[in-house]
Scaffold this motif. Structure first.
Motif, PDB file in Angstrom:
ATOM      1  N   MET A 102      13.950 -17.277  25.686  1.00  0.00           N
ATOM      2  CA  MET A 102      15.012 -16.656  24.957  1.00  0.00           C
ATOM      3  C   MET A 102      14.995 -14.949  25.442  1.00  0.00           C
ATOM      4  SD  MET A 102      15.902 -16.206  20.867  1.00  0.00           S
ATOM      5  CE  MET A 102      17.404 -15.366  20.415  1.00  0.00           C
ATOM      6  N   ASP A 103      16.143 -14.640  25.828  1.00  0.00           N
ATOM      7  CA  ASP A 103      16.220 -13.234  26.314  1.00  0.00           C
ATOM      8  C   ASP A 103      16.139 -12.303  25.129  1.00  0.00           C
ATOM      9  OD1 ASP A 103      16.499 -13.959  28.716  1.00  0.00           O
ATOM     10  OD2 ASP A 103      18.575 -13.594  29.095  1.00  0.00           O
ATOM     11  N   LYS A 104      15.421 -11.180  25.437  1.00  0.00           N
ATOM     12  CA  LYS A 104      15.255 -10.114  24.533  1.00  0.00           C
ATOM     13  C   LYS A 104      15.726  -8.555  25.033  1.00  0.00           C
ATOM     14  CE  LYS A 104      11.278 -11.698  22.151  1.00  0.00           C
ATOM     15  NZ  LYS A 104      10.048 -11.714  21.633  1.00  0.00           N
ATOM     16  N   SER A 105      16.175  -7.821  24.245  1.00  0.00           N
ATOM     17  CA  SER A 105      16.706  -6.492  24.688  1.00  0.00           C
ATOM     18  C   SER A 105      15.728  -5.384  24.213  1.00  0.00           C
ATOM     19  CB  SER A 105      18.021  -6.063  24.043  1.00  0.00           C
ATOM     20  OG  SER A 105      19.100  -7.036  24.749  1.00  0.00           O
ATOM     21  N   LEU A 106      15.528  -4.433  25.007  1.00  0.00           N
ATOM     22  CA  LEU A 106      14.603  -3.448  24.886  1.00  0.00           C
ATOM     23  C   LEU A 106      15.412  -2.144  25.209  1.00  0.00           C
ATOM     24  CD1 LEU A 106      11.607  -2.306  24.336  1.00  0.00           C
ATOM     25  CD2 LEU A 106      11.080  -2.768  26.718  1.00  0.00           C
ATOM     26  N   VAL A 117      17.366  -2.687  28.489  1.00  0.00           N
ATOM     27  CA  VAL A 117      16.947  -3.796  29.610  1.00  0.00           C
ATOM     28  C   VAL A 117      16.866  -4.974  28.822  1.00  0.00           C
ATOM     29  CG1 VAL A 117      15.082  -4.647  31.008  1.00  0.00           C
ATOM     30  CG2 VAL A 117      15.367  -2.193  30.431  1.00  0.00           C
ATOM     31  N   LYS A 118      17.482  -6.090  29.405  1.00  0.00           N
ATOM     32  CA  LYS A 118      17.483  -7.409  28.849  1.00  0.00           C
ATOM     33  C   LYS A 118      17.115  -8.543  29.593  1.00  0.00           C
ATOM     34  CE  LYS A 118      21.051 -10.472  26.647  1.00  0.00           C
ATOM     35  NZ  LYS A 118      22.607 -10.552  26.345  1.00  0.00           N
ATOM     36  N   GLY A 119      16.293  -9.234  29.099  1.00  0.00           N
ATOM     37  CA  GLY A 119      15.562 -10.458  29.707  1.00  0.00           C
ATOM     38  C   GLY A 119      14.409 -10.865  28.991  1.00  0.00           C
ATOM     39  N   ASP A 120      13.480 -11.633  29.743  1.00  0.00           N
ATOM     40  CA  ASP A 120      12.273 -12.124  28.940  1.00  0.00           C
ATOM     41  C   ASP A 120      11.274 -10.962  28.416  1.00  0.00           C
ATOM     42  OD1 ASP A 120      10.291 -11.680  30.920  1.00  0.00           O
ATOM     43  OD2 ASP A 120      10.760 -13.517  31.942  1.00  0.00           O
ATOM     44  N   ASN A 121      10.506 -11.115  27.671  1.00  0.00           N
ATOM     45  CA  ASN A 121       9.531  -9.997  27.072  1.00  0.00           C
ATOM     46  C   ASN A 121       8.859  -9.496  28.163  1.00  0.00           C
ATOM     47  OD1 ASN A 121       8.596  -8.647  24.701  1.00  0.00           O
ATOM     48  ND2 ASN A 121       6.504  -9.780  25.144  1.00  0.00           N
ATOM     49  N   GLN A 122       8.150 -10.273  29.059  1.00  0.00           N
ATOM     50  CA  GLN A 122       7.086  -9.631  30.133  1.00  0.00           C
ATOM     51  C   GLN A 122       7.861  -8.698  31.028  1.00  0.00           C
ATOM     52  OE1 GLN A 122       5.077 -12.708  32.279  1.00  0.00           O
ATOM     53  NE2 GLN A 122       3.795 -10.884  33.310  1.00  0.00           N
ATOM     54  N   GLY A 123       9.250  -9.295  31.385  1.00  0.00           N
ATOM     55  CA  GLY A 123      10.132  -8.508  32.176  1.00  0.00           C
ATOM     56  C   GLY A 123      10.738  -7.032  31.896  1.00  0.00           C
ATOM     57  N   THR A 124      11.010  -7.107  30.417  1.00  0.00           N
ATOM     58  CA  THR A 124      11.626  -5.848  29.895  1.00  0.00           C
ATOM     59  C   THR A 124      10.457  -4.965  29.690  1.00  0.00           C
ATOM     60  OG1 THR A 124      11.082  -7.175  27.725  1.00  0.00           O
ATOM     61  CG2 THR A 124      13.545  -7.115  28.475  1.00  0.00           C
ATOM     62  N   ILE A 125       9.089  -5.195  29.184  1.00  0.00           N
ATOM     63  CA  ILE A 125       8.041  -4.451  29.034  1.00  0.00           C
ATOM     64  C   ILE A 125       7.768  -3.820  30.543  1.00  0.00           C
ATOM     65  CG2 ILE A 125       5.795  -4.198  28.593  1.00  0.00           C
ATOM     66  CD1 ILE A 125       6.340  -6.153  26.459  1.00  0.00           C
ATOM     67  N   ALA A 126       7.683  -4.609  31.421  1.00  0.00           N
ATOM     68  CA  ALA A 126       7.338  -4.256  32.989  1.00  0.00           C
ATOM     69  C   ALA A 126       8.542  -2.993  33.338  1.00  0.00           C
ATOM     70  CB  ALA A 126       7.140  -5.325  33.776  1.00  0.00           C
TER      71      ALA A 126
END
Length: 323
Positions: A1-5, A48-57
């Motif tokens: 599930m996509d998340k926003s950061l 940034v919107k995407g999976d948790n690992q991608g948004t943190i990176a």
């Protein structure tokens, strides 16, 4: 599930933000494609919107690049962003506030350019070159093995630490026959040495390279020309060493004398020797690994500093060979 950061870049500097985003947002698109995420911003406010690992990176990368850009005369080229992304994705980032190891890049000053390392393995490579007398740099094409070795050699030459630079390669036929190439022996082997000339041109310039070659301060020659010599106070580079035989490698490694340094580079996946001959590079790595003054740096596809597609090509071939 996509998340926003959501996060903000500080200080709020629009000119710096424009350089971060790149021409027509090219840098943001590069990060989006690599991390499979979406980035939007209003000024210094980023989402940034995407999976948790991608948004943190993405947050780590954007903050790290933004920190680098506080110097007005610096631009971050796509290949450096590519390596930065690879490091972060491989969990090589120490903190989340942008204090990334790329801040500690090693820079070599050469007459024509400043050569800066890209990624941890390149930094390790130059560090080992500075400390050891015999160094092996092993890995795929595009990782900077040869170019950095030449830059280190040029740096030691212009600072007076060595008096001569010798760069050599085995003239092994990779599917083409030397006999069918036009010209004399020198002209036939010249294409094999062309990448070494290119590295010297980039660090010294055309005129200075040819002047030093004419003065015999720089020597670029096929490996066979090394037989029977002893080289003191020299920086010696053997490129494409995977295509040496065991006898050639032993001959080469016994050429250097006092005050000399030797760097051996090669790619163990691109051996062009006849099937009845074993690679001298593989043999040397097996028998010299325990010697204290011998350094070894292994590069992988993650260290490729060329176009990002080159990394994908290297990885695809590695997967195929495993199958």
């Amino acid at each position: 599930m996509d998340k926003s950061l959501k996060f903000q870049l500080v200080p709020d500097d629009q000119e710096r933000i424009n350089r971060l985003c790149g021409p027509t947002n090219s840098t943001l698109r590069q990060i989006e494609e690599s991390l499979k995420i979406k980035i939007s911003n209003r000024g210094s406010q980023f989402k940034v919107k995407g999976d948790n690992q991608g948004t943190i990176a993405a947050e780590i990368v954007l903050k790290g690049i933004y920190k680098r850009l506080e110097k007005k005369n610096i631009d971050i080229p796509p290949e450096e962003i590519h390596l930065y992304l690879r490091e972060v994705m491989n969990n090589n980032s120490s903190t989340k506030d942008g204090n990334h190891s790329s801040e500690e890049n090693i820079t070599l000053k050469t007459p024509k350019s400043l050569v800066s390392t890209k990624g941890d393995n390149q930094k390790k490579y130059l560090d080992v070159i500075s400390k050891k007398e015999l160094i092996f740099g092993i890995g795929p094409a595009g990782t900077g093995k040869t170019y950095l070795a030449v830059a280190a050699a040029v740096n030691e030459l212009v600072t007076g630490r060595v008096e001569k630079v010798v760069v050599t390669r085995p003239a092994v036929e990779a599917g083409e026959k030397l006999g069918f190439l036009p010209g004399d022996v020198s002209q036939k082997v010249d294409p094999y040495l062309r990448p070494l000339y290119d590295a010297l041109f980039q660090t010294l310039g055309f005129k200075e390279t040819y002047k030093l070659i004419e003065d015999n301060v720089i020597e670029i020659a096929p490996l066979a020309f090394m037989r029977g010599r002893t080289l003191n106070k020299s920086f010696i580079i053997l490129d494409e060493a995977q295509n040496t035989t065991q006898a050639q490698m032993k001959m080469f490694l016994t050429r250097f004398g006092y005050g000399s340094k030797v760097v051996v580079t090669g790619d163990l996946t691109q051996i062009d020797l006849p099937k009845d001959l074993s690679s001298g590079l593989i043999h040397a790595l097996d028998i010299l690994g325990e010697i204290e003054d011998v350094g070894l740096v292994r590069f992988t596809s993650k260290d490729v500093a060329r176009h990002s597609l080159v990394e994908k090509i290297v990885e695809a071939y590695e997967k195929f060979e495993v199958r």
